[in-house]
Design an enzyme around this catalytic site. Structure first.
Site: not given
Length: 257
Positions: A7, A109
């Site tokens: 996401c 991330d």
């Protein structure tokens, strides 16, 4: 079967991993208001449309948008009867060290990209991710994440230019035919494209000089192919780097549990 969810600030990617390869990958806009039921209807419809019958037993999530995680947890629990592994949470183990200032929260991330880069290419890496932000992640020779650089993303810069200057239009990023533009759109495209080429070259050169060593430069992210094909900036391009990292982290946690 593993459902890997990445996401980001702009898009969310869902991939199904069967242990050897990704069976399917889908992308949707990131919206924190989207409920677990909406996620499942969207996901199950796509699976049915493509004729995919996947018995999902595990879920792993990496999210730079904290408000999204709750509904992804509910999705995992309600529809797949499993507790997801969430990168960045205390119960998610990483196969690498994180060596940054005490109290610093590193984006999940960036940790996932570090894990994936080290697994694919070994240490001494610079991973450049062209997302909402353009990030440079530095991977030590033993795979540790040791910091990096954050710059505005390409599309973010274009959008800011369009919004701040009333006379400038919204344009799509592409490599211009010439550096010197002869119309407004060409001028903007040249400024952004060659500006980011210069940014990547200079930042990577300074990282290598500061660390006094040669380092491989790996690119990933939505706009990475544009720069990869146009100029000699990177040693390799990995389209699914983040997803690969999620599979590595999931496997590591299964082995340690």
């Amino acid at each position: 079967m593993l459902l890997a969810i990445d996401c980001g600030n702009t898009n969310t990617v869902f991939s199904i991993w069967d242990g050897n390869a990704f069976v399917a990958t889908w992308r949707t806009a990131t919206e924190w208001q989207r409920t677990a039921d909406q996620y499942y209807v969207w996901l199950s419809t796509l699976m049915e449309f493509q004729g995919i019958e996947a018995d999902i037993t595990d879920v792993i999530v990496s999210s730079t948008v904290p408000r999204v995680v709750f509904n992804l947890r509910v999705l995992s629990d309600r529809y797949f009867n499993t507790r997801p592994v969430v990168v960045g949470k205390p119960d998610c183990l990483l196969p690498i060290d994180v060596r940054v200032d005490a109290g610093t929260a590193v984006g999940p991330d960036r940790l996932v990209n570090t894990v994936a880069g080290y697994d694919k290419f070994g240490g001494n890496l610079i991973v450049v991710d062209f997302g909402t932000a353009t990030t440079f992640d530095v991977v030590e020779d033993d795979g540790a994440y040791v910091g990096g650089v954050i710059a505005p993303g390409v599309n973010l810069s274009l959008e800011a230019l369009h919004q701040a200057a009333a006379a400038l239009p919204h344009v799509d990023i592409s490599k211009p035919q010439r550096v010197v533009g002869t119309n407004t759109v060409a001028c903007m495209q040249s400024g952004v494209f060659w500006g980011y080429v210069g940014l990547v070259k200079e930042v990577c050169a300074r990282i290598k000089a500061e660390r006094d060593r040669e380092m491989k430069v790996i690119s990933t992210g939505g706009l990475a192919p544009l720069f990869q094909q146009s100029v000699d900036l990177f040693d390799a391009f990995e389209d699914d780097l983040t997803m690969h990292g999620l599979t590595v982290i999931h496997k590591y946690n299964k082995e340690k549990s």
